[in-house]
Design a protein around this motif. Structure first.
Motif, PDB file in Angstrom:
ATOM      1  N   ASP A 252       6.103   7.204   7.690  1.00 42.40           N
ATOM      2  CA  ASP A 252       6.361   8.458   8.395  1.00 42.40           C
ATOM      3  C   ASP A 252       6.051   9.656   7.498  1.00 42.40           C
ATOM      4  N   PHE A 253       5.487   9.411   6.316  1.00 44.20           N
ATOM      5  CA  PHE A 253       4.992  10.497   5.468  1.00 44.20           C
ATOM      6  C   PHE A 253       3.594  10.950   5.913  1.00 44.20           C
ATOM      7  N   PHE A 254       2.934  10.139   6.737  1.00 43.44           N
ATOM      8  CA  PHE A 254       1.660  10.560   7.301  1.00 43.44           C
ATOM      9  C   PHE A 254       1.604  10.160   8.774  1.00 43.44           C
ATOM     10  N   VAL A 255       0.651  10.757   9.502  1.00 40.28           N
ATOM     11  CA  VAL A 255       0.562  10.569  10.947  1.00 40.28           C
ATOM     12  C   VAL A 255      -0.836  10.091  11.321  1.00 40.28           C
ATOM     13  N   LYS A 274       4.942   7.123  13.289  1.00 40.96           N
ATOM     14  CA  LYS A 274       4.393   6.799  11.984  1.00 40.96           C
ATOM     15  C   LYS A 274       2.872   6.670  12.039  1.00 40.96           C
ATOM     16  N   GLY A 275       2.280   6.934  10.885  1.00 43.10           N
ATOM     17  CA  GLY A 275       0.859   6.656  10.745  1.00 43.10           C
ATOM     18  C   GLY A 275       0.658   5.223  10.306  1.00 43.10           C
ATOM     19  N   ASN A 276      -0.433   4.613  10.763  1.00 45.36           N
ATOM     20  CA  ASN A 276      -0.737   3.236  10.405  1.00 45.36           C
ATOM     21  C   ASN A 276      -2.249   3.098  10.258  1.00 45.36           C
ATOM     22  N   ILE A 297      -7.168   5.293   0.261  1.00 52.13           N
ATOM     23  CA  ILE A 297      -6.782   5.395   1.667  1.00 52.13           C
ATOM     24  C   ILE A 297      -6.530   6.866   1.975  1.00 52.13           C
ATOM     25  N   LEU A 298      -7.270   7.420   2.917  1.00 49.65           N
ATOM     26  CA  LEU A 298      -7.104   8.817   3.318  1.00 49.65           C
ATOM     27  C   LEU A 298      -6.124   8.897   4.483  1.00 49.65           C
ATOM     28  N   VAL A 299      -5.202   9.858   4.422  1.00 47.64           N
ATOM     29  CA  VAL A 299      -4.181   9.975   5.463  1.00 47.64           C
ATOM     30  C   VAL A 299      -3.994  11.441   5.854  1.00 47.64           C
ATOM     31  N   GLY A 309       9.460   5.977   3.097  1.00 49.11           N
ATOM     32  CA  GLY A 309       8.481   5.583   2.095  1.00 49.11           C
ATOM     33  C   GLY A 309       7.215   5.068   2.750  1.00 49.11           C
ATOM     34  N   VAL A 310       6.489   4.221   2.034  1.00 51.63           N
ATOM     35  CA  VAL A 310       5.244   3.645   2.554  1.00 51.63           C
ATOM     36  C   VAL A 310       5.360   2.130   2.522  1.00 51.63           C
ATOM     37  N   ASP A 311       5.108   1.495   3.659  1.00 47.26           N
ATOM     38  CA  ASP A 311       5.068   0.037   3.743  1.00 47.26           C
ATOM     39  C   ASP A 311       3.627  -0.432   3.586  1.00 47.26           C
ATOM     40  N   PHE A 312       3.392  -1.254   2.566  1.00 48.15           N
ATOM     41  CA  PHE A 312       2.068  -1.819   2.340  1.00 48.15           C
ATOM     42  C   PHE A 312       2.068  -3.297   2.713  1.00 48.15           C
TER      43      PHE A 312
END
Length: 380
Positions: A252-255, A274-276, A297-299, A309-312
């Motif tokens: 949810d830090f990027f869209v 969230k962005g994915n 990875i561009l966001v 946070g970010v889930d990888f």
């Protein structure tokens, strides 16, 4: 193709050696053609003057044959003249037209993603340029919007369509640019998407007045998105083969998408949720070693700070079977969220127990962050 007569009328003949040679070749062809034409016209007149009693079928045949020669040779000379003008690089000619708008481009950052290195755009890059008057209207009554320029060297820029060359006068104007070029783009409302993985750059308006006395628009490009550089490597205790094929990031830090203003750089109209995004790892970086190998990875950064946070998810194969490894990387120090022009560098090290998050930092794109750590554990 720019016609020689047009080049002459705008003063190009006096300024460019190539144009002089082109026009000379053109006229030489015309003169040769006329000489042949006049020569065979005289010969034809001689034949016509022969008394009718001698103008038998043989003489009539010669008359027709000479007429055909005249036509062929004149036509050949004329074609030669035209070829002389066509064989010159029309694109090069277009760029040297007096009062044409010229551009220079540099990046305002040391590096972006793999396709854009250093302070110049890559070879064969294309930008969209718009020229307006100081009030923002058409320049001298002509619309110069989204004009495509390209570079074959990374530093020298040429217009793509010579029929759209912006011609400058004493009128003061300003210009703006974006990258990469696309048809139908409005520089004030560029639709950007994380899934596209395009490194969108914008310049804002040029600061110096542009006119025929100052015909060069100097663009400094800025990044419209954020980047995550994921560095994968094996720890000393991991002996098996490890081949990474894809990385998926969700946060949810990027869209997923937003609208970029190429004047101010502002992002608006953010998508919800969230962005994915999933990116393929380049073949040269797939087999992990103790050396660092990165994937960018561009966001599209969210409007504010996220909370998760970010889930990888990383797909790893030992050459026989594959499994997905997942990890959450908290970004607790990013209280204002991700920022445009920032590169969030995350190092993941593969050990016997799984992946570990070794470091998280922000580079410039800009220096800012030590964001946290986490553990990467095998998934299904």
């Amino acid at each position: 193709m720019i016609h020689p007569f047009y080049l002459y009328t705008i003063g190009y003949f006096n300024e460019n050696t190539k144009a002089r040679s082109t026009i000379m070749l053109y006229w030489i062809g015309i003169i040769i053609g006329l000489k042949f034409y006049l020569f065979f016209s005289i010969e034809d007149q001689k034949l016509v003057a022969i008394p009718l009693s001698f103008a038998d079928d043989k003489h009539m045949f010669n008359l027709k044959q000479n007429q055909m020669k005249k036509n062929y040779l004149f036509g050949a000379a004329f074609v030669l003249a035209l070829m002389g003008t066509a064989c010159n690089n029309s694109e090069d000619l277009a760029q040297d037209v007096p009062n044409a708008l010229k551009v220079t481009v540099k990046n305002n950052v040391p590096e972006s993603r793999a396709i854009v290195h250093g302070t110049t755009l890559p070879v064969d890059a294309r930008i969209g340029v718009t020229l307006v008057n100081e009030a923002g209207g058409n320049y001298d009554g002509v619309e110069y919007s989204n004009i495509e320029y390209k570079t074959t060297t990374g530093t020298d820029w040429a217009i793509v369509d010579e029929n759209k060359i912006p011609l400058l006068s004493s009128t003061a104007g300003k210009a703006i640019a974006y990258y990469p070029y696309a048809d139908g783009i409005n520089y004030a409302a560029i639709e950007v998407a994380t899934d596209d993985q395009e490194d969108w750059l914008y310049s804002g308006w040029t600061t110096a007045d542009i006119n025929n006395a100052n015909p060069v628009a100097n663009f400094t490009m800025n990044h419209g998105l954020s980047a995550m550089r994921v560095i994968l490597k094996k720890g000393a205790g991991y002996g098996a083969t490890a081949i990474a094929s894809t990385i998926t990031a969700e946060s949810d830090f990027f869209v997923e998408s937003a609208v970029l203003n190429g004047i101010t750089g502002a992002l608006t109209g953010h998508s919800t949720g969230k962005g994915n995004v999933t990116v393929n790892i380049e073949a040269a970086n797939q087999e992990l070693t103790t050396d660092s190998k990165h994937t960018d990875i561009l966001v599209v950064p969210a409007a504010g700070a996220g909370t998760d946070g970010v889930d990888f998810t990383i797909n790893i194969s030992d050459g026989v079977s594959a499994k997905n490894y997942t990890v959450n990387v908290p970004l607790t120090t990013l209280t204002d969220g991700m920022k445009q022009g920032k590169c969030y560098q995350i190092t993941l090290t593969l050990t016997a127990e799984g992946f570990e998050v070794s470091t998280v930092a922000v580079t410039d794109w800009s220096q800012e962050l030590n964001a946290g750590s986490g553990s990467l554990t095998p998934g299904a």
